[in-house]
Design an enzyme around this catalytic site. Structure first.
Site, PDB file in Angstrom:
ATOM      1  N   ILE A  91       0.751  -1.115  -0.108  1.00  0.00           N
ATOM      2  CA  ILE A  91       0.012   0.302   0.061  1.00  0.00           C
ATOM      3  C   ILE A  91       0.913   1.318   0.029  1.00  0.00           C
ATOM      4  CG2 ILE A  91      -1.769   1.171   1.265  1.00  0.00           C
ATOM      5  CD1 ILE A  91      -2.778  -1.431   0.031  1.00  0.00           C
ATOM      6  N   CYS A 118      24.096 -21.874  -1.874  1.00  0.00           N
ATOM      7  CA  CYS A 118      24.106 -20.470  -2.590  1.00  0.00           C
ATOM      8  C   CYS A 118      24.511 -19.366  -1.285  1.00  0.00           C
ATOM      9  CB  CYS A 118      23.242 -20.072  -3.377  1.00  0.00           C
ATOM     10  SG  CYS A 118      21.580 -19.697  -2.457  1.00  0.00           S
ATOM     11  N   CYS A 172      22.931 -19.550  -7.573  1.00  0.00           N
ATOM     12  CA  CYS A 172      21.736 -20.062  -6.873  1.00  0.00           C
ATOM     13  C   CYS A 172      21.331 -21.324  -8.035  1.00  0.00           C
ATOM     14  CB  CYS A 172      20.813 -19.310  -6.535  1.00  0.00           C
ATOM     15  SG  CYS A 172      19.235 -20.320  -6.270  1.00  0.00           S
ATOM     16  N   THR A 176       3.448  -8.274   5.788  1.00  0.00           N
ATOM     17  CA  THR A 176       2.111  -8.787   5.135  1.00  0.00           C
ATOM     18  C   THR A 176       2.520  -8.954   3.512  1.00  0.00           C
ATOM     19  OG1 THR A 176       0.968  -8.008   7.178  1.00  0.00           O
ATOM     20  CG2 THR A 176      -0.200  -8.933   5.263  1.00  0.00           C
ATOM     21  N   HIS A 212      -7.534 -11.156  -6.062  1.00  0.00           N
ATOM     22  CA  HIS A 212      -8.803 -11.699  -6.386  1.00  0.00           C
ATOM     23  C   HIS A 212      -9.694 -11.161  -7.176  1.00  0.00           C
ATOM     24  CE1 HIS A 212      -6.876 -12.681  -2.388  1.00  0.00           C
ATOM     25  NE2 HIS A 212      -7.731 -13.531  -2.186  1.00  0.00           N
TER      26      HIS A 212
END
Lengths: 588, 457
Positions: free
Chosen positions: A113, A550, A508, A141, A150
């Site tokens: 946000i 790695c 990696c 989050t 969604h």
């Protein structure tokens, strides 16, 4: 104030406001202990609940009940034994980088946000600073969710969630194209577990219509089996929502922040807001561990701390509770077995606060399983529990080719929820230069671009009160993303390596990440130096060996690029050094 | 334009298996390209500064780097070509051979070969794969990573460590960390007996008074930025934590030695069938997988406890790959399964190729069969080596028998003691194999290895 009496004999005092009496009655009914000793009052239109709750679950249930009574917000200050009120733990860094500076807009919080708001605001010629207390954006989050954009079906009709979700869903695809971030639209299947649930189709279609969702279909059992070949046999068709999408939530957040920086915004990491100083009702200064700066407008995008940050400005008209979610990541080899996002909610879940989790095919080819949903205290408690993983098994069983044994890791996130279970996106009623983007739980990622548009508009309105606000000259929508050699064809990849051999040195092995990509991350416009930040940008260490091979190589590159001693490279910022120093006699 | 290299045999991985395979293939006359992801050959041996390597193969006690140097020097003396810091991004079968896309600092390389040897080694299981819960701070690392940090980077990973698991690397790191001044508060093993070699339990734990707690595990980690402690718990026979036995142990480091998994992502992409018991490709006695032309060796096939046997399987695979790549008719493969009884954790090879056994028995092997290689002992003859581990500890020992389906006994040996951590090995001459199986044809053809447990006296 109204206090629910400790003994049943005394009725609540009659002078109390009728809504408080209703609240007291409801709490007394709902609470196992009759709510005795709980004090209710009204402050600035919000209901304030104080006293003791026997459990966190009950505290939350009392908050939910109070939210139905028509107050502006619910400030639930009930204390729970064993779950003390949490305080911010500021970063170890202390300097005066911000001392005395002025910004037209100070954004508190570098999640999706805050980063989207920062980018949106750079369209205007305002000076913008984003303050993030962690060593990277998207540390909480915004990196701890399933990356689903969604469709907007699950949100309650008429809610802010529903409106922002549907708008955000439309905005993400073109936004990702501008940011150079991958976006896919696999669509979402809500499987019917019984003929009875399939009968709910007209009701679901009506809800989708009311929310303005972009398309929905009924799929028969045969259609589901044809389009999703590995679906388990016990389905009775599905509700299909073609607009559901996926993206990498942390890559998108990083890209938003980088785009903002490219257009003139400043991002301060390891910078925690500790307090605010008000002058004649307005926020004048924002205090941090790196000095205090003056601010024209403040945006509260502080995620799980957004109620605390609101309180710093004297505008805590809502409070948050935390809903944990745990997810498992299956090996990158599993993505080919799943074409759509899918879940099979049980009938009892229809009234729950979440849509129930399921399976998500990520843009990177993994499958995410989850999330769970459980009310639990701990704004940043990402510890996982064994029972949560067992709960995820039900989702894995929806696909015959998936098993929990394919999990390479699992993680938890915390949803910042208001008791109204809706977003707070508004100008403060009390502090004229404060805008809240708070309580942004699921579907917050999907909604982010739309929320950012509205917040930027509110900020511009406020700012135009103290200066002229014009569009920024030369604003660039496109962000030039760093190359990802593994996605190039042989000739393009060869040419890239000839230009810079570091793109040919694979560091990696699980995710095929080159040294050049790690250097790009460390040297980007938003420079980072922790292993977790490098991992989020490049995927180095995200594969099946989980950094076993790695880690030393990434450490060496980060140390070389940042001039840090090798041992002092951190996992996630100061205090999380991977080593304590050199061995005996080693010169490092 | 990307580069192109055409060769007979490509060997992937330059650890002990790949080095031995590359040398053996060159000595058999094949053109070889050895591909290595790291900046130096030697694989994991580079970080194994302890000794005990080479007892079988060289009859001397070497450190890991010394052991690796033997075959690295042998390969250099043969004039072998190695691509360093090179990574295979794609492998596919093409025109009866193999086409590999590879990147290194010079760009993209297209390698084509007639045969392919997979010597890709293994990786360590992680904390998530053993389902440790709780927080995710810095200070959780696998034993191999701790070993690299201390021995190669000169870094001390912490001050006070607890080790979960009793695999050999974990045991060796208990000693190593102690010698570097760290406090090792204990090793916890969920199984009722150690997973590593007995000699390592003695030399790395007991000699340093480090407690080994059996039937005990770590259930969760605590700590914000850095590990502050872990919760340990006793486990029941099914290895489930027993409620009420939890104990909080203060430490800043959790080292995991909870098993190794063969790395077979490339094998999988080539459609090579794997054995669920070993998690490596199914192979015949020449280390030939079920995909013609793809050979595998070392810890990619099954996790060995001695580097010497890793090299041995590399020699076998390299020689056979050279023979496969040599001009002329290849003997038709006649694969017969080797069925291991319930007493075995696994047995390798999982198949015997009667075609090549017959060819070798008659002395008609192509290429490799004629050249006895210098500098190596095991595997230089054409005897077929079998490796196995028992499923359970058998303190009284066991009798192991290999026989054909119709009961003709090929091999029998009594072992004084069998333990899952200790890999056992026996060999058969190809002559014996082809004789015993001469009459076997059709679907019923198979070999059976059985184990008869003996009670302690």
């Amino acid at each position: 104030m109204l206090v629910i009496p400790r003994k049943d004999t005394n009725a609540p005092r009659d002078r109390a406001e009728p809504r408080l009496r209703d609240a007291a009655a409801m709490i007394a009914r709902r609470s196992r202990t009759g709510g005795r000793g709980i004090a209710l009052s009204e402050r600035g239109g919000s209901i304030v609940i104080e006293g003791q709750a026997p459990s966190y679950q009950e505290k939350v249930e009392i908050g939910w009940a109070a939210a139905k009574l028509g107050f502006k917000g619910v400030v639930n200050d009930l204390s729970v034994e064993g779950a003390p009120e949490e305080t911010l733990s500021p970063p170890l860094l202390a300097d005066s980088a911000l001392e005395g500076a002025y910004y037209d807009v100070v954004i508190v919080g570098g999640g999706v946000i805050g980063s989207a708001v920062a980018r949106e605001l750079t369209r205007l010629d305002l000076s913008v600073a984003l303050l993030e207390k962690e060593s990277d954006v998207a540390a909480h989050t915004s990196s701890r969710n399933d990356g689903m954009v969604h469709d907007g079906f699950a949100a309650k009709p008429g809610s802010k969630k529903a409106a922002y979700n549907v708008r955000g869903n439309r905005l993400w695809e073109p936004l990702c194209a501008e940011l150079g971030v991958e976006f896919k639209r696999p669509g979402s299947l809500i499987l019917f577990g019984s003929a009875l649930s399939a009968a709910a189709y007209p009701v679901m279609a009506e809800r989708a219509r009311r929310n303005g969702v972009d398309g929905w279909e009924f799929w028969s059992r045969a259609r589901v089996a044809a389009e999703e070949p590995n679906v388990a046999g016990d389905q009775h068709g599905a509700f299909f929502l073609p607009s559901a999408g996926v993206l990498s939530p942390y890559k998108a957040t990083v890209a938003l922040a980088e785009s903002a920086i490219m257009n003139g915004a400043r991002v301060f990491l390891d910078t925690c807001v500790l307090g605010m100083e008000l002058e004649s009702g307005r926020i004048a200064r924002v205090r941090t561990n790196r000095g205090a700066c003056r601010a024209g407008v403040v945006v509260n995008a502080a995620g799980n701390w957004s109620d605390v940050v609101a309180g710093m400005a004297g505008d805590r008209f809502f409070s948050l509770h935390q809903r944990r979610g745990t997810e498992a990541i299956l090996d990158a080899d599993t993505g080919r077995h799943l074409r759509h996002i899918m879940g099979m909610p049980r009938l009892v879940q229809i009234k729950s606060k979440t849509k129930g989790g399921g399976l998500v095919p990520t843009v990177e080819g993994n499958v995410l399983v989850g999330p769970t949903a459980a009310e639990a205290p701990g704004r940043e408690d990402y510890s996982t529990r064994a029972w949560e993983l067992r709960e995820l098994e039900k989702h894995v069983r929806l696909n015959t080719r998936l098993a929990m044994g394919q999990a390479i890791t699992y993680f938890a996130g915390v949803r910042p929820c208001t008791y109204e279970e809706d977003f707070v996106v508004e100008r403060s009623e009390r502090v004229p230069n404060l805008v809240h983007a708070a309580g942004i739980q699921s579907p917050g990622l999907a909604s982010a671009p739309a929320i950012a548009e509205d917040v930027a508009r509110m900020v511009a309105e406020i700012a135009s009160g103290f200066r002229a606000v014009r569009p920024r000259d030369g604003w660039k929508a496109r962000r030039s993303a760093a190359p990802e050699p593994r996605r190039l064809g042989p000739e393009a990849r060869n040419a890239l390596i000839l230009g810079n051999p570091a793109y040919g040195r694979i560091v990696c092995r699980c995710e095929e990440v080159s040294e050049g990509e790690i250097v790009d991350a460390v040297r980007s416009v938003l420079p980072v130096s922790s292993m977790d930040a490098v991992k989020r940008r490049t995927r180095a260490g995200m594969g099946r060996c989980h950094g076993g091979f790695c880690t030393p190589r990434v450490m060496e590159i980060v140390a070389r690029e940042t001039g840090s001693p090798l041992w002092a490279v951190t996992k996630k910022g100061p205090g999380s050094e991977l080593c304590v120093g050199p061995t005996k006699g080693a010169r490092v | 334009m990307s580069r192109r290299i055409d060769t007979d045999v490509v060997v992937l991985g330059a650890g002990p298996a790949g080095l031995a395979a590359a040398c053996a293939a060159m000595e058999a006359g094949a053109r070889v390209v050895l591909v290595e992801r790291e900046e130096r050959v030697g694989g994991i041996l580079k970080q194994c500064v302890h000794d005990g390597f080479g007892l079988v193969r060289y009859r001397s006690k070497l450190s890991g780097p010394e052991y690796a140097l033997r075959d690295a020097d042998r390969f250099a003396a043969l004039g072998g070509a190695v691509m360093l810091e090179a990574f295979v991004t794609k492998a596919e079968r093409r025109d009866g051979g193999f086409s590999l896309s590879c990147v290194d600092k010079g760009g993209v390389v297209e390698l084509s070969s007639k045969a392919l040897v997979l010597a890709t080694g293994c990786r360590e299981r992680t904390d998530r794969q053993v389902f440790i819960h709780g927080d995710r701070p810095a200070g959780i690392l696998t034993a191999g990573l701790a070993q690299y940090m201390i021995n190669v980077q000169g870094l001390l990973p912490g001050r006070r460590a607890l080790i979960l698991g009793s695999g050999d690397i974990g045991l060796i790191m208990a000693r190593r960390m102690t010698l570097e001044g760290m406090e090792v508060v204990g090793a916890h093993e969920a199984k009722p007996e150690p997973s590593g070699l007995s000699r390592n339990v003695r030399q790395c734990l007991e000699d340093f008074s480090i407690p080994l707690e059996l039937s005990s595990t770590v259930t969760s980690v605590r700590g914000g930025r850095r590990v502050e402690g872990v919760t340990t718990a006793r486990v029941d026979e099914a290895m489930r934590p027993i409620p009420g036995t939890e104990r909080d142990v203060e430490c800043d480091t959790l080292v995991l030695s909870v098993g190794l998994i063969p790395e077979n992502e490339l094998a999988r992409s080539l459609g090579v069938p794997l054995d669920p018991a070993t998690k490596g490709p199914k192979v015949d006695q020449s280390m030939h997988t079920l995909v013609d032309g793809v050979f595998a060796c070392g810890n990619a096939v099954h996790v060995n406890d001695l580097a010497d046997y890793v090299s041995e399987s590399g020699e076998t695979a390299g020689r056979a790959a050279a023979a496969y790549a040599s001009p002329g008719a290849r003997p038709e493969r006649r694969l017969v399964p080797v069925e291991a009884g319930p007493g075995f954790l696994y047995a390798v090879p999982q198949l015997v190729d009667l075609g090549s056994a017959a060819a070798e028995a008659s002395g008609g092997a192509t290429g490799a069969g004629s050249a006895g290689s210098a500098g190596s002992t095991g595997g230089a003859d054409e005897r077929a080596a079998f490796y196995f581990r028992s499923r359970a500890t058998m303190p009284g020992g066991a009798v192991v028998r290999m026989a054909t389906a119709d009961g003709t006994e090929l091999y029998k040996r009594r072992y004084a003691v069998l333990r899952p951590p200790e890999m056992e090995r026996f060999e058969l001459s190809p002559h014996a194999l082809s004789e015993a199986l001469a009459g076997m044809r059709g679907d019923g053809a198979r070999l059976v290895v059985g184990m008869e447990r003996l009670e302690p006296k």
